[in-house]
Design a protein around this motif. Structure first.
Motif, PDB file in Angstrom:
ATOM      1  N   LEU A 147      -2.492  -8.854   3.193  1.00  0.00           N
ATOM      2  CA  LEU A 147      -3.861  -9.152   2.788  1.00  0.00           C
ATOM      3  C   LEU A 147      -4.898  -8.856   3.869  1.00  0.00           C
ATOM      4  O   LEU A 147      -5.775  -9.661   4.160  1.00  0.00           O
ATOM      5  N   THR A 148      -4.794  -7.657   4.429  1.00  0.00           N
ATOM      6  CA  THR A 148      -5.842  -7.198   5.331  1.00  0.00           C
ATOM      7  C   THR A 148      -7.109  -6.956   4.502  1.00  0.00           C
ATOM      8  O   THR A 148      -7.091  -7.023   3.272  1.00  0.00           O
ATOM      9  N   GLU A 149      -8.184  -6.655   5.179  1.00  0.00           N
ATOM     10  CA  GLU A 149      -9.444  -6.390   4.472  1.00  0.00           C
ATOM     11  C   GLU A 149      -9.278  -5.249   3.471  1.00  0.00           C
ATOM     12  O   GLU A 149      -9.752  -5.323   2.331  1.00  0.00           O
ATOM     13  N   PHE A 150      -8.572  -4.191   3.873  1.00  0.00           N
ATOM     14  CA  PHE A 150      -8.353  -3.056   2.979  1.00  0.00           C
ATOM     15  C   PHE A 150      -7.514  -3.474   1.768  1.00  0.00           C
ATOM     16  O   PHE A 150      -7.795  -3.082   0.641  1.00  0.00           O
ATOM     17  N   ASP A 151      -6.476  -4.263   2.020  1.00  0.00           N
ATOM     18  CA  ASP A 151      -5.617  -4.723   0.935  1.00  0.00           C
ATOM     19  C   ASP A 151      -6.414  -5.533  -0.081  1.00  0.00           C
ATOM     20  O   ASP A 151      -6.283  -5.349  -1.301  1.00  0.00           O
ATOM     21  N   GLN A 152      -7.226  -6.429   0.411  1.00  0.00           N
ATOM     22  CA  GLN A 152      -8.011  -7.287  -0.482  1.00  0.00           C
ATOM     23  C   GLN A 152      -9.007  -6.476  -1.295  1.00  0.00           C
ATOM     24  O   GLN A 152      -9.252  -6.785  -2.466  1.00  0.00           O
ATOM     25  N   GLU A 153      -9.560  -5.432  -0.691  1.00  0.00           N
ATOM     26  CA  GLU A 153     -10.475  -4.561  -1.430  1.00  0.00           C
ATOM     27  C   GLU A 153      -9.749  -3.876  -2.589  1.00  0.00           C
ATOM     28  O   GLU A 153     -10.285  -3.768  -3.701  1.00  0.00           O
ATOM     29  N   MET A 154      -8.504  -3.431  -2.337  1.00  0.00           N
ATOM     30  CA  MET A 154      -7.722  -2.773  -3.386  1.00  0.00           C
ATOM     31  C   MET A 154      -7.377  -3.752  -4.504  1.00  0.00           C
ATOM     32  O   MET A 154      -7.456  -3.415  -5.696  1.00  0.00           O
ATOM     33  N   VAL A 155      -7.011  -4.974  -4.131  1.00  0.00           N
ATOM     34  CA  VAL A 155      -6.688  -5.996  -5.131  1.00  0.00           C
ATOM     35  C   VAL A 155      -7.914  -6.300  -5.987  1.00  0.00           C
ATOM     36  O   VAL A 155      -7.827  -6.366  -7.225  1.00  0.00           O
ATOM     37  N   GLU A 156      -9.058  -6.480  -5.348  1.00  0.00           N
ATOM     38  CA  GLU A 156     -10.289  -6.784  -6.081  1.00  0.00           C
ATOM     39  C   GLU A 156     -10.662  -5.646  -7.016  1.00  0.00           C
ATOM     40  O   GLU A 156     -11.063  -5.880  -8.161  1.00  0.00           O
ATOM     41  N   TRP A 157     -10.528  -4.402  -6.510  1.00  0.00           N
ATOM     42  CA  TRP A 157     -10.875  -3.268  -7.357  1.00  0.00           C
ATOM     43  C   TRP A 157      -9.984  -3.249  -8.592  1.00  0.00           C
ATOM     44  O   TRP A 157     -10.460  -3.091  -9.727  1.00  0.00           O
ATOM     45  N   ALA A 158      -8.676  -3.402  -8.406  1.00  0.00           N
ATOM     46  CA  ALA A 158      -7.737  -3.372  -9.526  1.00  0.00           C
ATOM     47  C   ALA A 158      -8.042  -4.499 -10.511  1.00  0.00           C
ATOM     48  O   ALA A 158      -8.075  -4.295 -11.728  1.00  0.00           O
ATOM     49  N   TYR A 159      -8.294  -5.677  -9.981  1.00  0.00           N
ATOM     50  CA  TYR A 159      -8.558  -6.839 -10.832  1.00  0.00           C
ATOM     51  C   TYR A 159      -9.818  -6.634 -11.671  1.00  0.00           C
ATOM     52  O   TYR A 159      -9.826  -6.864 -12.880  1.00  0.00           O
ATOM     53  N   GLU A 160     -10.877  -6.182 -11.019  1.00  0.00           N
ATOM     54  CA  GLU A 160     -12.144  -5.982 -11.728  1.00  0.00           C
ATOM     55  C   GLU A 160     -12.059  -4.836 -12.735  1.00  0.00           C
ATOM     56  O   GLU A 160     -12.814  -4.799 -13.703  1.00  0.00           O
ATOM     57  N   SER A 161     -11.126  -3.910 -12.498  1.00  0.00           N
ATOM     58  CA  SER A 161     -10.947  -2.779 -13.408  1.00  0.00           C
ATOM     59  C   SER A 161      -9.946  -3.091 -14.520  1.00  0.00           C
ATOM     60  O   SER A 161      -9.719  -2.263 -15.405  1.00  0.00           O
ATOM     61  N   GLY A 162      -9.327  -4.268 -14.463  1.00  0.00           N
ATOM     62  CA  GLY A 162      -8.340  -4.634 -15.479  1.00  0.00           C
ATOM     63  C   GLY A 162      -7.039  -3.879 -15.336  1.00  0.00           C
ATOM     64  O   GLY A 162      -6.282  -3.732 -16.299  1.00  0.00           O
ATOM     65  N   LEU A 163      -6.754  -3.398 -14.119  1.00  0.00           N
ATOM     66  CA  LEU A 163      -5.545  -2.614 -13.879  1.00  0.00           C
ATOM     67  C   LEU A 163      -4.468  -3.512 -13.270  1.00  0.00           C
ATOM     68  O   LEU A 163      -4.701  -4.150 -12.248  1.00  0.00           O
ATOM     69  N   PRO A 164      -3.282  -3.580 -13.869  1.00  0.00           N
ATOM     70  CA  PRO A 164      -2.202  -4.383 -13.287  1.00  0.00           C
ATOM     71  C   PRO A 164      -1.903  -3.931 -11.862  1.00  0.00           C
ATOM     72  O   PRO A 164      -1.887  -2.736 -11.568  1.00  0.00           O
ATOM     73  N   CYS A 165      -1.667  -4.896 -10.981  1.00  0.00           N
ATOM     74  CA  CYS A 165      -1.376  -4.604  -9.580  1.00  0.00           C
ATOM     75  C   CYS A 165      -0.160  -5.414  -9.150  1.00  0.00           C
ATOM     76  O   CYS A 165      -0.125  -6.637  -9.327  1.00  0.00           O
ATOM     77  N   HIS A 166       0.840  -4.736  -8.627  1.00  0.00           N
ATOM     78  CA  HIS A 166       2.058  -5.401  -8.168  1.00  0.00           C
ATOM     79  C   HIS A 166       2.189  -5.161  -6.670  1.00  0.00           C
ATOM     80  O   HIS A 166       2.194  -4.018  -6.209  1.00  0.00           O
ATOM     81  N   ILE A 167       2.289  -6.249  -5.920  1.00  0.00           N
ATOM     82  CA  ILE A 167       2.346  -6.155  -4.463  1.00  0.00           C
ATOM     83  C   ILE A 167       3.785  -6.189  -3.967  1.00  0.00           C
ATOM     84  O   ILE A 167       4.561  -7.071  -4.356  1.00  0.00           O
ATOM     85  N   LEU A 168       4.129  -5.232  -3.123  1.00  0.00           N
ATOM     86  CA  LEU A 168       5.420  -5.241  -2.440  1.00  0.00           C
ATOM     87  C   LEU A 168       5.184  -5.721  -1.015  1.00  0.00           C
ATOM     88  O   LEU A 168       4.457  -5.074  -0.251  1.00  0.00           O
ATOM     89  N   LEU A 169       5.775  -6.840  -0.667  1.00  0.00           N
ATOM     90  CA  LEU A 169       5.731  -7.298   0.723  1.00  0.00           C
ATOM     91  C   LEU A 169       6.888  -6.609   1.429  1.00  0.00           C
ATOM     92  O   LEU A 169       8.039  -7.050   1.373  1.00  0.00           O
ATOM     93  N   THR A 170       6.587  -5.492   2.061  1.00  0.00           N
ATOM     94  CA  THR A 170       7.617  -4.633   2.637  1.00  0.00           C
ATOM     95  C   THR A 170       8.127  -5.156   3.979  1.00  0.00           C
ATOM     96  O   THR A 170       7.536  -6.052   4.582  1.00  0.00           O
ATOM     97  N   LYS A 171       9.235  -4.562   4.404  1.00  0.00           N
ATOM     98  CA  LYS A 171       9.862  -4.915   5.682  1.00  0.00           C
ATOM     99  C   LYS A 171      10.259  -6.394   5.707  1.00  0.00           C
ATOM    100  O   LYS A 171      10.190  -7.068   6.750  1.00  0.00           O
ATOM    101  N   ALA A 172      10.689  -6.898   4.535  1.00  0.00           N
ATOM    102  CA  ALA A 172      11.090  -8.304   4.428  1.00  0.00           C
ATOM    103  C   ALA A 172      12.269  -8.620   5.338  1.00  0.00           C
ATOM    104  O   ALA A 172      12.484  -9.778   5.715  1.00  0.00           O
ATOM    105  N   ASP A 173      13.024  -7.597   5.709  1.00  0.00           N
ATOM    106  CA  ASP A 173      14.168  -7.789   6.607  1.00  0.00           C
ATOM    107  C   ASP A 173      13.735  -8.182   8.024  1.00  0.00           C
ATOM    108  O   ASP A 173      14.562  -8.641   8.822  1.00  0.00           O
ATOM    109  N   LYS A 174      12.460  -7.991   8.330  1.00  0.00           N
ATOM    110  CA  LYS A 174      11.960  -8.325   9.666  1.00  0.00           C
ATOM    111  C   LYS A 174      11.830  -9.841   9.864  1.00  0.00           C
ATOM    112  O   LYS A 174      11.676 -10.314  10.994  1.00  0.00           O
TER     113      LYS A 174
END
Length: 212
Positions: A126-153
């Motif tokens: 949820l960096t600033e860029f990430d939040q902008e992408m989430v907001e854009w998708a939400y406001e556009s009615g586009l489904p957004c699925h987040i992958l929390l990568t590098k979970a092995d770390k």
């Protein structure tokens, strides 16, 4: 009886690259786009999903991918799309502005786009860029699925805590935004991602699609 052919993500092959919307493939069928910061592990995730080590280029230099890359699946009507990484690319402001314009145009005008897979490093979500992408998708009615990568770390408990924290942060978006743990290294979360992509690409088919 359905004529549907199960989506085989292993069949993915490069179709074409585009710098602008008018260079993209014909806007028919269905596609899902992958986006994320340049160090979020996007290329690795695509390669893991398709079981192809070199489908999406991985680089030690973040921001190397500057084009929208299209990959066709076993049915030509279905595509996955690798969007340019954002956040770390060392380019001029003018070049970045140009990228942003064409990327935004693609996201807003591409009719065949069914959903957005947004990748975030589980240690820095949820960096600033990430939040902008989430907001854009939400406001556009586009489904957004987040992958929390590098979970092995992280240890399992810490990773689960981070997952719950991100879900809580996005509570108001829950109608359209979902989150999961993912690790390319440990092959974690592939089945969950594959099933979701199948639902998005073929929404009228049963939800328990499995790869052959």
């Amino acid at each position: 009886m359905s004529n549907f052919k199960a989506i085989n993500f292993h069949s993915a092959r490069f179709l074409k690259s585009a710098a602008r919307l008018d260079q993209c493939p014909e806007d028919t069928g269905a596609e899902v786009a992958f986006a994320g910061r340049s160090n979020a592990g996007k290329s690795s995730a695509l390669n893991t999903l398709t079981r192809q080590n070199k489908l999406a280029r991985t680089s030690k230099t973040p921001g190397r991918t500057q084009l929208i890359n299209f990959f066709v699946l076993n049915d030509p009507a279905f595509r996955i799309v690798d969007l340019p990484g954002y956040g770390f690319a060392k380019v001029s402001k003018e070049t970045k502005k140009d990228w942003d314009y064409h990327l935004e145009q693609y996201l807003q005008e591409r009719k065949s786009l069914q959903g957005l897979i947004l990748l975030m490093d589980i240690r820095h979500p949820l960096t600033e860029f990430d939040q902008e992408m989430v907001e854009w998708a939400y406001e556009s009615g586009l489904p957004c699925h987040i992958l929390l990568t590098k979970a092995d770390k992280l240890k399992f408990g810490a990773a689960k805590t981070q997952l719950l924290k991100v879900q809580k942060e996005l509570t108001r978006h829950r109608e359209l935004v979902t989150v999961q743990l993912f690790s390319s290294l440990k092959k974690q979360g592939i089945d969950e991602l594959s099933e979701l992509l199948s639902q998005w690409l073929v929404p009228n088919e049963p939800s328990d699609l499995q790869e052959p």
